[in-house]
Design an enzyme around this catalytic site. Sequence first.
Site, PDB file in Angstrom:
ATOM      1  N   HIS A  30       0.882  -1.168   0.000  1.00 38.63           N
ATOM      2  CA  HIS A  30       0.000   0.000   0.000  1.00 38.63           C
ATOM      3  C   HIS A  30       0.915   1.212   0.000  1.00 38.63           C
ATOM      4  O   HIS A  30       1.846   1.281   0.802  1.00 38.63           O
ATOM      5  CB  HIS A  30      -0.913  -0.005   1.229  1.00 38.63           C
ATOM      6  CG  HIS A  30      -1.767  -1.230   1.348  1.00 38.63           C
ATOM      7  ND1 HIS A  30      -1.507  -2.239   2.241  1.00 38.63           N
ATOM      8  CD2 HIS A  30      -2.869  -1.613   0.655  1.00 38.63           C
ATOM      9  CE1 HIS A  30      -2.419  -3.188   2.115  1.00 38.63           C
ATOM     10  NE2 HIS A  30      -3.250  -2.836   1.148  1.00 38.63           N
ATOM     11  N   GLU A  85      -3.947  -4.533  -4.801  1.00 40.92           N
ATOM     12  CA  GLU A  85      -5.422  -4.495  -4.832  1.00 40.92           C
ATOM     13  C   GLU A  85      -5.903  -3.047  -4.814  1.00 40.92           C
ATOM     14  O   GLU A  85      -6.631  -2.645  -3.911  1.00 40.92           O
ATOM     15  CB  GLU A  85      -6.016  -5.317  -3.663  1.00 40.92           C
ATOM     16  CG  GLU A  85      -5.243  -5.267  -2.350  1.00 40.92           C
ATOM     17  CD  GLU A  85      -5.763  -4.211  -1.399  1.00 40.92           C
ATOM     18  OE1 GLU A  85      -6.591  -3.386  -1.822  1.00 40.92           O
ATOM     19  OE2 GLU A  85      -5.342  -4.200  -0.228  1.00 40.92           O
TER      20      GLU A  85
END
Length: 444
Positions: free
Chosen positions: A348, A386
Amino acid sequence: MASANRRLLAIQRTLAPVGTWRRLLLLPDGARVDVLQPHDVGQPTQVAVDGVLVGLFRTLPRTLALVVSAIGTPHENTADHIPKYPVLEILPPAAASAAASASVPVADLWAINYALFTLFDTHETIPLVLSDTLKNAADLSAYLLTSGLARKRHTLPQDTARALAEPEHFVLRETFWQGAGTGPYHTRGWLRGHAAQLALAPPPYTQTFTRTPLVIAAHPLRPSKPRPGEVVYRRYVPSLGQTVEFAYVDVEGTSQAVECEGETVSRHLATFHRWHNSDHVNRGWGERGPLEKHREYMRALMADPGVLPVMMSWDGELMGYAELVYIKENHVAPYIPGGAWDYDRGLHILVGEEKFRGIHRSKAWISAIHHFLFLSDPRTQRVIGEPKASNDAVIKLSVAVEMNVNTIFDFPYKRSVMTWLPRERFFKYNHLAFAEDRDTPAQK
């Protein structure tokens, strides 16, 4: 001997007809690599590390291709689709001056190979021969082959002995960037400190367990973490002329303290707090809040064995933040088609500084993150992302660095795209020597 080499370089720099010395790259340990490329292409190129001549290379009048699957078939001598590259000869410093060394240390041969894969970054292999004048040629050949940095030509079993006796070595771009020839041979590699030690001897497999409100998973015991503020990765990006660096977060100010909202806090915490209170970062992360919220957020991640939070910088100037996770004990694991593997990694990311945004720099630092994750453990075969399905910028960036869109899925709170990057694909493609477009380089 070092002082003699420096005097030699000083003299040669005054001889304009010989060529011009130029800075090619910085090694991860901070050493400077310069090359002197002569005007006469028939003369060897000289390579210096921190002003000391460490070796030379010259192009021989022949080319070679590394043919593998066609050996032993009717296509063995007609595999013209496999690229041929010029054969290079490595010479000792004594080739430039009789007073210089007739040997090349292993660490300097690695630096020369780094220079070669910077100058010839599109070459999948570099055919090398070690000069007969190299006093330690046998040791260097053993280093190249034992470390996996190079191989001999592919043969059938009955021809192996003859191939091993031949002088040519094929230095492999994909194994060079995987760290072949670094630890335990020297400490110049991209992984630094604690990270380098772990990669040299990854913790053996033993199972442990994670239970949280979002995750119930059995998975391998994860390695210990670096000291707060410790640099774990460093790599020079030639197309920018700058070095990208990752450091483990320092919440308490162990490495450097600054003033923030009336408190003395770590530079990392103050910067993290400022970024998350900017509109740009808050739109993606939704973590706007007071200093204490961000302090506890970072402390929680430092206590989580499955997450490595790092601050990213260019030439020491903080520019972004990343959370590098193990997928198997992450909440994304149940959505992965076929299931998560033990050493899958994920990320992330945020870029907090406006001047460091844009596709060109982004390709450089995201490739560096992928590089770090694959170097950290040879058992890691995939990096999985993602991003939010509506985040076109991140999806475009992911595809630009060879990630593929595997599927679309729904978390309870967002729709996401799942991106995959296999280890083999990452190292087969050329995203590390020059991570940016040559024709449209980013501003420094």
